[in-house]
Scaffold this motif. Structure first.
Motif, PDB file in Angstrom:
ATOM      1  N   ARG A  45       0.859  -1.180   0.000  1.00  0.00           N
ATOM      2  CA  ARG A  45       0.000   0.000   0.000  1.00  0.00           C
ATOM      3  C   ARG A  45       0.896   1.230   0.000  1.00  0.00           C
ATOM      4  O   ARG A  45       1.992   1.225   0.552  1.00  0.00           O
ATOM      5  N   ARG A  56      -3.856   7.053  -3.629  1.00  0.00           N
ATOM      6  CA  ARG A  56      -3.474   5.937  -2.781  1.00  0.00           C
ATOM      7  C   ARG A  56      -3.835   4.632  -3.478  1.00  0.00           C
ATOM      8  O   ARG A  56      -4.766   4.569  -4.265  1.00  0.00           O
ATOM      9  N   GLU A  58      -3.664   0.049  -2.804  1.00  0.00           N
ATOM     10  CA  GLU A  58      -3.303  -1.063  -1.939  1.00  0.00           C
ATOM     11  C   GLU A  58      -3.811  -2.349  -2.573  1.00  0.00           C
ATOM     12  O   GLU A  58      -4.658  -2.344  -3.463  1.00  0.00           O
ATOM     13  N   SER A  75       6.022   2.877  -1.845  1.00  0.00           N
ATOM     14  CA  SER A  75       5.440   2.167  -0.714  1.00  0.00           C
ATOM     15  C   SER A  75       6.550   1.836   0.286  1.00  0.00           C
ATOM     16  O   SER A  75       7.684   1.536  -0.114  1.00  0.00           O
ATOM     17  N   ILE A  79       1.484  -5.334   2.766  1.00  0.00           N
ATOM     18  CA  ILE A  79       0.245  -5.541   3.520  1.00  0.00           C
ATOM     19  C   ILE A  79       0.374  -6.775   4.395  1.00  0.00           C
ATOM     20  O   ILE A  79       0.070  -6.760   5.577  1.00  0.00           O
TER      21      ILE A  79
END
Length: 287
Positions: A45, A56, A58, A75, A79
Motif C-alpha cells: 500500500r 493511494r 493497496e 510504498s 500488507i
C-alpha cells in the motif's frame, strides 16, 4: 522533478520485456519511456503517481501506463509480510495474478503468449478508469524533448544514435559519426550508453548484427559467409567467433537445429526477470 529517462532493453529472442520484482519497499523512481507498461503491484500500500494523477493504492493494483508518461509507485511496507503474492483479488488484477506463472516462465514464447492473452482480456474490460490528464505526457514532438537550457534531452540524443545504428548496422561506422548525430563527445556518448543500455556502443552494434544474422540463418538459404558479409562482419572467422560466444553454437549448428526442430534453441542463460533496465538499476544504486 524531471523524470528519469529509461531505456527499456528487450532481450534477444523476445518481443516483450517482463519484470518480476520482490521488494521490501518500493522506492520513488520518477521515470518515463516510449513503451507501454502494464504493472501489477501486489501486497503493498502506498501512493501511485501517473503523470499529474496521484492516488493511494493497496492490494492488487493494475495500471496501464501509456508511452512517455512519467510514473512511479511508492510504498514503505507490504500488507501481509507472511505471504507476499499469495492472496488473490478480483477482476482483471486477479486474472493477471493467476497468469503469473506463464508470464514468468523461462520460455520467451510462453511469456509472449501470456502477455497477448492478458492484453486481449484487458481490451474487453469495462472497469478501466482514466488517471492522468492528457497534458501530463512527455511530448513526442521535438520541441518537448528540449531541456530548460535549450539542448536536446538524453532520450533524444540516444534515439538519434539508435536510429543511425538500426539503419546502418551492417556498414563500417566510425564513432565520430555517432557523436556528431548525438551532438556529444565520445566520452559522453559512452557514458550515456553504459548508463541506459548497460553496454558499450560496440557491443550493442555486435548484438544488432548478430540479430540480423540469426534471422537470415532461419529465413534464408544463403551461405553462412554471405550472411556474415551482409550482417557487417569483416570476415567469416570473426562472425563465427562472435556468434559462438553469444549463442553457444556455431551459425551452421544453429541453422541445423532450427531445420530439425522448427524453432530456435533456448538460450543457455535465462533472462533475468527481476532486473530492470540498466538506467534505473544504476540510479537505484546511486540513491
Amino acid at each position: 522533478m524531471k523524470p528519469q529517462y529509461e531505456r527499456v532493453t528487450i532481450p534477444d529472442g523476445c518481443s516483450v520485456r517482463v519484470y518480476h520484482r520482490q521488494l521490501a519497499q518500493i522506492p520513488f523512481e520518477w521515470h518515463h519511456h516510449p513503451e507501454y507498461e502494464l504493472t501489477l503491484t501486489m501486497n503493498s500500500r502506498g501512493q501511485r503517481f501517473i503523470g499529474d494523477h496521484v492516488a493511494r493504492y493497496e492490494g492488487d493494483d493494475l495500471v496501464l501506463v501509456p508511452p512517455d508518461m512519467p510514473h512511479t509507485w511508492s510504498s514503505t511496507e507490504p500488507i501481509d509480510t507472511r505471504a507476499p503474492g499469495l492472496s488473490f483479488g478480483a477482476g482483471c488484477a486477479a486474472a493477471m495474478r493467476a497468469r503469473l506463472p506463464l508470464l514468468l516462465d523461462a520460455s520467451p514464447r510462453t511469456r509472449l503468449s501470456a502477455v497477448l492473452d492478458t492484453l486481449a482480456e484487458l481490451a474487453g474490460a469495462e472497469d478501466a478508469v482514466p488517471l492522468a490528464s492528457s497534458s501530463a505526457h512527455i511530448r513526442a514532438n521535438p520541441s518537448a524533448r528540449m531541456t530548460a537550457s535549450g539542448t536536446a534531452s538524453e532520450a533524444e540524443r540516444l534515439n538519434r544514435v539508435f536510429d543511425l545504428l538500426d539503419r546502418r548496422f551492417n556498414e563500417p561506422l566510425r564513432i565520430a559519426e555517432l557523436c556528431a548525430v548525438a551532438s556529444l563527445s565520445e566520452r559522453s556518448l559512452h557514458r550515456y550508453f553504459v548508463q541506459h543500455v548497460g553496454e558499450s556502443v560496440g557491443r550493442y552494434l555486435i548484438r544488432l548484427r548478430l540479430g540480423y544474422a540469426t534471422r537470415q540463418l532461419t529465413e534464408t538459404t544463403w551461405p553462412v559467409a554471405m550472411i556474415a558479409t551482409k550482417a557487417g562482419f569483416p570476415n567469416l572467422a570473426n562472425f563465427n567467433r562472435q556468434f559462438l560466444a553469444a549463442r553457444g553454437m556455431t551459425p551452421s549448428a544453429w541453422r541445423r537445429f532450427f531445420e530439425m526442430h522448427g524453432r530456435a534453441p533456448e538460450p543457455e542463460a535465462p533472462v533475468a526477470l527481476d532486473r530492470r533496465s540498466p538506467s534505473l538499476e544504476r540510479r537505484a544504486k546511486r540513491g
